[in-house]
Motif scaffolding. Sequence first.
Motif, PDB file in Angstrom:
ATOM      1  N   ILE A 273       0.828  -1.204   0.000  1.00 56.21           N
ATOM      2  CA  ILE A 273       0.000   0.000   0.000  1.00 56.21           C
ATOM      3  C   ILE A 273       0.865   1.258   0.000  1.00 56.21           C
ATOM      4  CG2 ILE A 273      -0.247   0.170   2.532  1.00 56.21           C
ATOM      5  CD1 ILE A 273      -3.189   0.993   1.965  1.00 56.21           C
ATOM      6  N   SER A 274       2.035   1.199   0.621  1.00 52.17           N
ATOM      7  CA  SER A 274       2.923   2.362   0.617  1.00 52.17           C
ATOM      8  C   SER A 274       3.420   2.645  -0.794  1.00 52.17           C
ATOM      9  CB  SER A 274       4.111   2.137   1.560  1.00 52.17           C
ATOM     10  OG  SER A 274       4.998   1.157   1.053  1.00 52.17           O
ATOM     11  N   TYR A 392      -6.542  -0.765  -5.644  1.00 50.89           N
ATOM     12  CA  TYR A 392      -5.531  -1.403  -4.800  1.00 50.89           C
ATOM     13  C   TYR A 392      -5.569  -0.844  -3.378  1.00 50.89           C
ATOM     14  CZ  TYR A 392      -2.837  -4.324  -8.028  1.00 50.89           C
ATOM     15  OH  TYR A 392      -2.417  -5.326  -8.873  1.00 50.89           O
ATOM     16  N   VAL A 393      -5.657   0.483  -3.270  1.00 47.96           N
ATOM     17  CA  VAL A 393      -5.691   1.097  -1.943  1.00 47.96           C
ATOM     18  C   VAL A 393      -6.881   0.570  -1.145  1.00 47.96           C
ATOM     19  CG1 VAL A 393      -6.074   3.268  -0.700  1.00 47.96           C
ATOM     20  CG2 VAL A 393      -4.449   3.198  -2.580  1.00 47.96           C
ATOM     21  N   LEU A 394      -8.048   0.528  -1.769  1.00 46.08           N
ATOM     22  CA  LEU A 394      -9.250   0.098  -1.068  1.00 46.08           C
ATOM     23  C   LEU A 394      -9.187  -1.375  -0.688  1.00 46.08           C
ATOM     24  CD1 LEU A 394     -11.969   1.969  -3.165  1.00 46.08           C
ATOM     25  CD2 LEU A 394     -10.985   2.636  -0.965  1.00 46.08           C
ATOM     26  N   LYS A 395      -8.520  -2.185  -1.495  1.00 48.61           N
ATOM     27  CA  LYS A 395      -8.440  -3.612  -1.209  1.00 48.61           C
ATOM     28  C   LYS A 395      -7.323  -3.941  -0.224  1.00 48.61           C
ATOM     29  CE  LYS A 395      -9.160  -6.607  -4.469  1.00 48.61           C
ATOM     30  NZ  LYS A 395     -10.479  -7.144  -4.061  1.00 48.61           N
ATOM     31  N   LEU A 396      -6.243  -3.172  -0.245  1.00 49.09           N
ATOM     32  CA  LEU A 396      -5.099  -3.469   0.612  1.00 49.09           C
ATOM     33  C   LEU A 396      -5.277  -2.949   2.036  1.00 49.09           C
ATOM     34  CD1 LEU A 396      -2.229  -2.675  -1.906  1.00 49.09           C
ATOM     35  CD2 LEU A 396      -2.787  -4.930  -0.998  1.00 49.09           C
ATOM     36  N   ALA A 397      -6.075  -1.909   2.210  1.00 42.54           N
ATOM     37  CA  ALA A 397      -6.285  -1.352   3.552  1.00 42.54           C
ATOM     38  C   ALA A 397      -7.119  -2.309   4.394  1.00 42.54           C
ATOM     39  CB  ALA A 397      -6.989  -0.002   3.451  1.00 42.54           C
ATOM     40  N   ASP A 398      -6.814  -2.374   5.682  1.00 43.90           N
ATOM     41  CA  ASP A 398      -7.620  -3.177   6.603  1.00 43.90           C
ATOM     42  C   ASP A 398      -9.033  -2.619   6.674  1.00 43.90           C
ATOM     43  OD1 ASP A 398      -5.464  -4.794   7.137  1.00 43.90           O
ATOM     44  OD2 ASP A 398      -4.820  -3.647   8.892  1.00 43.90           O
ATOM     45  N   LYS A 404      -9.566   5.963   6.284  1.00 44.73           N
ATOM     46  CA  LYS A 404      -8.238   6.566   6.358  1.00 44.73           C
ATOM     47  C   LYS A 404      -7.487   6.367   5.039  1.00 44.73           C
ATOM     48  CE  LYS A 404      -6.290   6.329  10.334  1.00 44.73           C
ATOM     49  NZ  LYS A 404      -5.607   5.867  11.565  1.00 44.73           N
ATOM     50  N   ALA A 405      -7.663   5.196   4.436  1.00 47.91           N
ATOM     51  CA  ALA A 405      -7.015   4.915   3.152  1.00 47.91           C
ATOM     52  C   ALA A 405      -7.570   5.818   2.056  1.00 47.91           C
ATOM     53  CB  ALA A 405      -7.211   3.451   2.785  1.00 47.91           C
ATOM     54  N   SER A 406      -8.909   6.055   2.081  1.00 51.95           N
ATOM     55  CA  SER A 406      -9.527   6.946   1.094  1.00 51.95           C
ATOM     56  C   SER A 406      -9.001   8.365   1.248  1.00 51.95           C
ATOM     57  CB  SER A 406     -11.049   6.930   1.259  1.00 51.95           C
ATOM     58  OG  SER A 406     -11.578   5.639   1.051  1.00 51.95           O
ATOM     59  N   LEU A 467       4.483  -3.944  -7.552  1.00 47.08           N
ATOM     60  CA  LEU A 467       3.172  -4.440  -7.113  1.00 47.08           C
ATOM     61  C   LEU A 467       2.857  -5.810  -7.690  1.00 47.08           C
ATOM     62  CD1 LEU A 467       1.048  -1.184  -7.523  1.00 47.08           C
ATOM     63  CD2 LEU A 467       1.993  -2.146  -5.422  1.00 47.08           C
ATOM     64  N   ARG A 468       3.606  -6.264  -8.669  1.00 43.85           N
ATOM     65  CA  ARG A 468       3.290  -7.526  -9.345  1.00 43.85           C
ATOM     66  C   ARG A 468       3.278  -8.709  -8.406  1.00 43.85           C
ATOM     67  NH1 ARG A 468       7.333  -8.189 -14.171  1.00 43.85           N
ATOM     68  NH2 ARG A 468       8.763  -7.644 -12.470  1.00 43.85           N
ATOM     69  N   LYS A 469       4.187  -8.747  -7.446  1.00 41.14           N
ATOM     70  CA  LYS A 469       4.306  -9.921  -6.602  1.00 41.14           C
ATOM     71  C   LYS A 469       3.696  -9.736  -5.216  1.00 41.14           C
ATOM     72  CE  LYS A 469       8.636 -11.389  -8.780  1.00 41.14           C
ATOM     73  NZ  LYS A 469      10.072 -11.735  -8.553  1.00 41.14           N
ATOM     74  N   THR A 470       3.181  -8.520  -4.962  1.00 45.93           N
ATOM     75  CA  THR A 470       2.702  -8.283  -3.601  1.00 45.93           C
ATOM     76  C   THR A 470       1.214  -7.991  -3.520  1.00 45.93           C
ATOM     77  OG1 THR A 470       3.348  -5.958  -3.881  1.00 45.93           O
ATOM     78  CG2 THR A 470       4.911  -7.413  -2.763  1.00 45.93           C
ATOM     79  N   ALA A 471       0.631  -7.458  -4.591  1.00 43.94           N
ATOM     80  CA  ALA A 471      -0.784  -7.148  -4.547  1.00 43.94           C
ATOM     81  C   ALA A 471      -1.584  -8.317  -5.089  1.00 43.94           C
ATOM     82  CB  ALA A 471      -1.067  -5.884  -5.381  1.00 43.94           C
ATOM     83  N   THR A 472      -2.733  -8.521  -4.503  1.00 41.44           N
ATOM     84  CA  THR A 472      -3.573  -9.643  -4.929  1.00 41.44           C
ATOM     85  C   THR A 472      -4.307  -9.322  -6.213  1.00 41.44           C
ATOM     86  OG1 THR A 472      -5.362  -8.795  -3.576  1.00 41.44           O
ATOM     87  CG2 THR A 472      -3.916 -10.434  -2.572  1.00 41.44           C
ATOM     88  N   ASP A 473      -4.607 -10.355  -6.957  1.00 40.39           N
ATOM     89  CA  ASP A 473      -5.410 -10.174  -8.165  1.00 40.39           C
ATOM     90  C   ASP A 473      -6.803  -9.718  -7.794  1.00 40.39           C
ATOM     91  OD1 ASP A 473      -3.389 -10.932  -9.802  1.00 40.39           O
ATOM     92  OD2 ASP A 473      -4.059 -12.997 -10.047  1.00 40.39           O
ATOM     93  N   THR A 474      -7.405  -8.998  -8.723  1.00 34.46           N
ATOM     94  CA  THR A 474      -8.791  -8.607  -8.535  1.00 34.46           C
ATOM     95  C   THR A 474      -9.593  -9.038  -9.728  1.00 34.46           C
ATOM     96  OG1 THR A 474      -8.396  -6.443  -9.545  1.00 34.46           O
ATOM     97  CG2 THR A 474      -8.146  -6.595  -7.159  1.00 34.46           C
TER      98      THR A 474
END
Length: 474
Positions: A273-274, A392-398, A404-406, A467-474
């Motif tokens: 997310i950073s 990505y931001v909306l999906k990665l934030a808890d 807060k992410a928005s 982000l290729r290896k760390t973010a989940t597919d959507t």
Amino acid sequence: MSTPASAAPSASVWSLFSPTHLAASLMLAGGISLYAIETYVTATVMPSVVRDIGGLPLFAWVTTLYVACSVLGSIFIAIRPRGMSLNRTYMVGAFLFLAGSLICALAPTMEIVLIGRAVQGFGAGTLSTLGYAFIRYAYPEPLWGKASTLYAAIWGISTFIGPTVGGFFAHDSAWRYAFAIIIPFALAMGTLAPWLLPEGADDRTETKAPVRQMVLLIASVLMVSFAGTTENVSLRMWLVVAAVATIAVMIVVEWNVPVRLLPRGGVNLKKPISRVYIAMFMLLAALVCDIYIPYFLQVLHHVTPLISGYLVALIALGWTIGAFFSANLKGRTMRLAIICGAALEAIATGLLIFTMARDNPDSDLTLLIANTVLLFGMGFGVGLGWAHLVTYVLKLADEDEKDKASAGITTMQSLGSAFGAAMAGVTVNSTGLIAPGGVAGNISAATWLFALFTLPALVALVASISLRKTATDT
């Protein structure tokens, strides 16, 4: 978290205007429209304001206070009083925007205009951030990226509408109507929010204000905004250095305190997310080198002010078309769009060294066409990936930190634009725009500007690739 019934995976942007989603889409798009259109309207009418009521020394603060307070407005979403639903927060933002517009419309002096712009900016920042905060409540997940695409289209359209509306009122005291005309819309939207928007129940676990980070952030915004307007090159440089140092201190504080400004992992490069936030910041910072492009087009390529304005508007048009072009992508192709978009922005910016930074006294059509394509490409590149970065931001934030992410999305937009504008000013004024000036000075300034502003686009590219290896597919 409650969400509407799922939409089909193949849903298009136009699904946002189906009977199920129409009311929410009109309200959320309307809130962002107020922010976007008023930004360009005000920029157009401010010379008329100064001629009518004076206050030229305060001219720069009209934008500076607006930007700083819009950041505060975005943060308000995350620190609003416990139990306040998002639709009630929307009411607050709309009525503050209304109040600010009314103050500006009635202002007898520039000092009162500044107060109005500060109030307006807070409301605008709130409304803009709510567009993202509401996505998870107003739409099923397949439409999250489509909503971001719609917002991009609004900014693109506002680039044309805002100056047109502002120009209509830019004579004598008619500038007051440019602020007054928007009041009925803000009133209607604020009043209807509880009925037309989902509640957006408060699911936060933390509502304390990160006061130290907020003070440091606003200080950096004020310094960098002032740096973008002062004519003293040395002062401008030191203000930018101080602003960067202030951001660095804010990051250290954010890392070490329990009450955070950004969601968990927002300043930890090991967390994806950073890197999404970094990509957003850098994409916007690189794009705002366009503030000097109309000047270069007029001085070096001898086009009229009207034509130069429309050529620069191609950047916004490219962003809009790029957003629609990539709206239905997902998974691997979505990540590829983000990467290709950052690469395209870097390439287009770099190539302007060879097409824009040229003496073209005869307005050679070949060079003008090349510049047109590259300007469109800059915007198209950002548009390709922006909506997916938002997703990505909306999906990665808890779950308890999505508000807060928005807010972080709007903060990165404001910071990226402010820092980019300041650095553009430092660059051109230090490399020939003022001294020696003329054709040679402009060529030198343009060359340095596009060369240096390729770098943030490259940083965005590196962040996107990671982000290729760390973010989940959507």
